[in-house]
Design a protein around this motif. Sequence first.
Motif: not given
Length: 289
Positions: A117, A138, A140, A166, A168, A170
């Motif tokens: 992920r 991705p 993070w 990409e 991601h 959070y």
Amino acid sequence: MRSFRSAPLPEPKPWTAPLPDAAPPADMAIYQLPTGTYENRAALAYRGGSFGDLRKFAATAVLVQHPAGDLLIDAGFGKGVEEHIAAMPSYRRSPHELGATVHEQLRAKNYDMSRLRGVVITHAHWDHVSGLDELDVPIWMNPAESRYVERAKDAVVFRDIARTREIHGYTFDGPPYLGFSGSHDVHGDGSIVIVEAGGHTDGSVVVFVNLPDGRRFAFIGDLTWQLEGVTLRAERPKMLRMLADVQPERVRDGLLNVIALADRVHVVPAHDVRAYEPIPEWAGSRGGV
Ligand SMILES: [Zn+2]
């Protein structure tokens, strides 16, 4: 003077309260993927370290397998590591040994990349993100680190790689966690919890990984470079705190939090090869260095 310079940090009160709940699934597992090492002197790594004590600093990624999707913590050295090192100021370059990259190690055992992920980076310095050059998944990032990488000189390698990745995002939407002010529970089961531990860079983090067999790990990034930061309470030498940390006082606070947990959580400074010993290597590893 010598004893003053190498005096340990004051001993924090050990964490005696119960550890936060975690319900990791039975088939969760972690593996280390060593990608190489670079040399540094203990004298530059922690107060009281010897100049003649040459350390190999780990550049190791950690794969956390979870039925809801796998994550890597940091990415080690990538295919373009020589260029990445060349992009750093000369005083930051040091002799290094290269092993197989994370991507090569995963591919060697037919790892299903659709399971991955993303990569949670402890922070955006080159020696933690170099391997993202081969991992099209991705990255993070929390808002403080996203702002940091826009302008920081030492995020040049990250910026170059991340242009085609990409992000991601959070946030630390969860409660305080083991002394840290904000947290993000990745899977909602307490198995992987990212906490805010800025100061080395603005958005540096610690990643807690809680396994089904009850073992708990804290991947602390560069809060300290070697285990002596925890075992001897020996922070970076003053000169290096000024050079390497954007907010040295916050790094000290984070390190003291970690020291208070060290009897109950296995602490892994990103660059200490010894700290990874309890973690098995990914079965497809070619052996690293
Ligand atoms: Zn580092």
